[in-house]
Structure formats: C-alpha cells, structure tokens
Design an enzyme around this catalytic site. Structure first.
Site, mmCIF file in Angstrom:
data_model
loop_
_atom_site.group_PDB
_atom_site.id
_atom_site.type_symbol
_atom_site.label_atom_id
_atom_site.label_comp_id
_atom_site.label_asym_id
_atom_site.label_seq_id
_atom_site.Cartn_x
_atom_site.Cartn_y
_atom_site.Cartn_z
ATOM 1 N N ARG A 154 1.028 -1.079 -0.070
ATOM 2 C CA ARG A 154 -0.012 0.029 0.245
ATOM 3 C C ARG A 154 1.377 1.275 -0.160
ATOM 4 N NH1 ARG A 154 -1.406 1.846 4.536
ATOM 5 N NH2 ARG A 154 -2.084 -0.279 5.445
ATOM 6 N N TYR A 198 -17.686 16.717 -14.516
ATOM 7 C CA TYR A 198 -17.503 15.026 -14.373
ATOM 8 C C TYR A 198 -18.636 15.204 -13.192
ATOM 9 C CZ TYR A 198 -17.663 10.416 -13.723
ATOM 10 O OH TYR A 198 -18.464 9.181 -13.702
ATOM 11 N N ASP A 227 -7.994 19.410 -13.849
ATOM 12 C CA ASP A 227 -8.387 17.837 -14.339
ATOM 13 C C ASP A 227 -8.608 17.966 -15.511
ATOM 14 O OD1 ASP A 227 -9.645 15.752 -15.045
ATOM 15 O OD2 ASP A 227 -11.570 16.168 -13.888
ATOM 16 N N LYS A 268 -9.406 6.801 -18.687
ATOM 17 C CA LYS A 268 -9.706 6.887 -19.997
ATOM 18 C C LYS A 268 -7.684 7.147 -21.046
ATOM 19 C CE LYS A 268 -13.463 7.994 -18.324
ATOM 20 N NZ LYS A 268 -13.082 8.134 -16.896
HETATM 21 O O1 P1T Z 1 -14.380 6.906 -13.225
HETATM 22 P P1 P1T Z 1 -12.975 7.169 -12.780
HETATM 23 O O2 P1T Z 1 -11.110 6.589 -13.008
HETATM 24 O O3 P1T Z 1 -13.195 7.249 -11.156
HETATM 25 O O4 P1T Z 1 -12.765 8.818 -12.706
HETATM 26 C C1 P1T Z 1 -13.147 9.836 -13.086
HETATM 27 C C2 P1T Z 1 -13.101 11.165 -13.955
HETATM 28 C C3 P1T Z 1 -12.463 12.158 -13.469
HETATM 29 N N1 P1T Z 1 -12.413 13.324 -13.860
HETATM 30 C C4 P1T Z 1 -13.544 13.374 -15.015
HETATM 31 C C5 P1T Z 1 -13.245 14.029 -16.003
HETATM 32 C C6 P1T Z 1 -13.737 12.282 -15.545
HETATM 33 O O5 P1T Z 1 -14.211 12.235 -17.123
HETATM 34 C C7 P1T Z 1 -14.280 10.973 -15.355
HETATM 35 C C8 P1T Z 1 -14.611 9.699 -15.409
HETATM 36 N N2 P1T Z 1 -15.830 10.281 -16.839
HETATM 37 C C9 P1T Z 1 -16.220 9.271 -16.937
HETATM 38 C C10 P1T Z 1 -16.382 7.855 -16.536
HETATM 39 C C11 P1T Z 1 -17.333 9.937 -18.179
HETATM 40 O O6 P1T Z 1 -17.549 8.681 -18.824
HETATM 41 O O7 P1T Z 1 -17.348 10.837 -19.097
#
Ligand code: P1T
Length: 380
Positions: free
Chosen positions: A47, A99, A171, A196
């Site tokens: 961890r 998001y 972000d 992503k």
């Molecule tokens: O899904 P995760 O890895 O926890 O990330 C969250 C997140 C944070 N910031 C942005 C700009 C994002 O697009 C996302 C996750 N977004 C999607 C799952 C979506 O389809 O928009």
C-alpha cells in the site's frame, strides 16, 4: 527529452537492475522482506509503495513536467485525496460543468464534512474572484469540461489563485499532457482519470495526481498511504504500456474528431456541436493558445432537443459503442443526462447545457470513413 520520447522512456531509466528487462516487472507482492526492522530496499508494504506503481508514478510526473506523481485506484480516488487536504469550513470554487461523479463526490460526501462548494462558470476567468474569500483553499478546474467542452484559461485562473494564495487543481483528463500541461501554466495539482486516454485501451480504472512541490507531494502521499486508495501492480503495468502510445493515439483522436465535428456541424438534423476547434467556440482562442490540438471529445444536440430521438441515435450506432467512459482506442457514445451526469439534479444539469438531447462522443482511432458512415446511418 521531448514529449514523444518521454511517453516511451520518461522516468523509466534502470527500472530493472536485476535482469535489465525493458518493461518494469509486475511486482505482484503484498510485502517486501526486511533483514532487520527498517532494513529494506526502499519498499516495505505494497500500500505504501510498489516498484511497478513507482515506475508508473515517475512516468506520470515526467509527462506532466512535474516532479512527483501518485497513482490511485480510480480518478475519483485521486480527487478524494485532493479533497482530504481540506478541513471543515474550507471553501472550494469549482467549474460548474464537470464530470457527474466529481460533482457527486463534492456535494454528497465532502459537503457533508463541512466543506463549501461554489459551482461557477469559468469561461470568463474573472468570474471566479468574487467567490474567493479567506476560507477559500482550492480552485477546481476541468478543461475541456465534461461534457460541454468549455475551455478555461488556466494561466488566467492561476494568476488569480497565486494572488489569493489558494491551490489550483486541474483535471486534465480530456486534454492529456499531449495537449496541455497545466503545471507549466501555473497549476499546483494536475489530476487524471487515467482510466481514459492515459491507459487508452478501456481495460483499467485508475487515477493520477502530479505536483511540483515536495510539501504538497508529502501531504498527498500521506493521504494516499493513510486512506489506501492505491492501484495494483498489474494495472500499473497496463497503464505504463498504454502511455507509450499516448502521443500517436492522441494525434489520431484529434484528427478523427475534427472530421466528425465538421460532419456533425453540417448535418441538417443537428442543432449545435460543442468542440473547441470551431472558430465560433466561445473560448476557441484560449484553446488554441493553451492546447496543442482540440482533443477527441465532442458533444452535440439534435434539432428540437428531443429525448427519444437522441436515445434512438445512440441505440442505432454500430461502431460507436453506447457506453460510459472515454479515451480508449474505440469510439464510444454516451447520453450524459441519463448516464455520466445523471447524478447532477436536472435543473442544475440543464443550467450548464446538459439537456436531454445531448450526445457525447469519444472519437476513437478507427478509420474515419467508418465512423462517419456509422453516424450517417444512426442520425438518418
Ligand atoms: O472513473 P474514474 O477513473 O474514477 O474518473 C472519474 C473522472 C474524473 N474526471 C473526469 C473528467 C472524468 O471524465 C471522470 C470519469 N468520467 C467518465 C466515466 C465519463 O464517462 O465521463
């Protein structure tokens, strides 16, 4: 090293002293042996640190031109760690268009712990200043925003946060460091949903934070270890692999998205296309100045703003897969109002433009002719 070289080699020198493997080994282990308490080779318990994750964290830092990288089990886990820098009574100013899961984390978890959020349209960065007071500790910026593709002037916001001595977190999920590097523009923290574009193959959920100062890195590392939202070594390996093609994937995402945006804009059934590459996008000039290209994400609304019609289009698509997420090699389509942004109340959602007919596309790197044909048959 220039950017394309960094995607392949960044932070990866001498990662395997044992056998010189070109890729960092997957250290699938919970713990590391010690000769005497504290007598170890830099890793104690997985961890707190794992060599595969450490290799990825160095790669993240290198790509964002930062000094310290931290990898988390998801993008939201990374945001959660940033929010834990704050205390009850602190205030945050955030982009109003963001998001849905980030909005949910802010309003349903951290608001309950006594942190106050102001959701503000930041297309004109001057709008931020009136929300800043002596309790303000953090400005949270998504750019381009999800899903409305608004562009926020990072340098301008950074000049405001510096003046008021508050942290600026960006972000950078939609843009990736291929298109923009927020730390270079004055941000204190860069965050990614590495799920992503950084991972790039829709096979890993992961988050990242990158910072420049040791103090911030130490505080975030403490939270990462204390709260425990780390990612595993296998996932770290997959993202290390994905990163190596970030530059060529992003180049093709951008080329394909441009053709798709122009096709949609000329379609008689489409009312509006949101894509920062258009000259009439409200912040096109800022996008041009702070981004290398305009990215692979596009949103659009149909004429008449008809919910049923939008649903029909996303159901009809064959090469674009109807699915949450974005940034993988394959094209995806989403209906934000009922999917990714459903956790934002309808009135608030519509105020920022997430109407019922809004469709979001993550344009992949397939042959562009096939993508256009697919949209043609789906829209009709
Ligand atoms: O899904 P995760 O890895 O926890 O990330 C969250 C997140 C944070 N910031 C942005 C700009 C994002 O697009 C996302 C996750 N977004 C999607 C799952 C979506 O389809 O928009």
């Amino acid at each position: 090293m220039k950017f394309n070289t960094k995607t392949i080699h960044g932070g990866q020198q001498n990662v395997d002293p044992a056998y010189g493997s070109v890729m960092p080994p997957i250290y699938q282990t919970t713990t590391f042996s010690q000769t005497t308490p504290g007598g170890h080779k830099g890793f104690e318990y997985a961890r707190s640190g794992n060599p595969t994750r450490a290799a990825l964290e160095r790669a993240f830092a290198c790509l964002e031109n930062g000094t310290y990288g931290l990898a988390f089990g998801s993008g939201l886990a990374a945001i959660d760690a940033v929010m834990k820098l704050l205390k009850p009574g602190d205030e945050v100013v955030s982009t109003s268009d963001l998001y849905g899961g980030t909005y949910r984390l802010f309003t349903k978890i951290f608001q309950g712990f006594g942190i106050k959020f102001h959701f503000v349209g930041m297309e004109n960065a001057d709008a931020i200043e009136k929300y800043i007071n002596d309790k303000t500790k953090l400005i949270w910026v998504e750019t381009p925003t999800n899903p409305m593709m608004n562009i926020i002037d990072i340098k301008k916001v950074a000049s405001i946060t510096k003046k008021h001595k508050v942290l600026l977190a960006v972000d950078n999920t939609f843009a990736t460091p291929y298109l923009q590097q927020p730390l270079e523009m004055g941000a204190d923290i860069v965050m990614h949903s590495a799920t992503k574009y950084l991972g790039g193959h829709s096979d890993v959920v992961m988050g990242a934070l990158i910072v420049n100062t040791k103090d911030l890195a130490d505080r975030l590392y403490f939270i990462q270890n204390a709260s425990g939202a780390i990612c595993g070594p296998q996932d770290s390996f997959l993202v290390l692999r994905g990163l190596k093609t970030l530059h060529i994937r992003m180049q093709r995402h951008c080329e394909n998205a441009e053709v798709v945006a122009e096709y949609l804009a000329s379609h008689p059934k489409i009312e509006k296309v949101y894509w920062p590459g258009f000259q009439d996008h409200p912040n096109h000039k800022i996008a041009k100045a702070q981004m290398k290209d305009f990215g692979g994400m596009i949103s659009f609304v149909t004429k008449g703003n008809n919910y049923a019609e939008a649903i029909k289009i996303v159901e009809n698509l064959k090469i674009f897969t109807l699915a949450e997420s974005l940034g993988g090699v394959e094209s995806l389509a989403g209906h934000p109002a009922s999917m990714t942004h459903a956790s934002i109340p309808k009135a608030e959602r519509e105020r920022i433009g997430v109407v019922d007919s809004l469709i979001r596309l993550s344009v992949g790197i397939e042959d562009i002719e096939d993508l256009i044909e697919d949209l043609k048959q789906a829209i009709g």
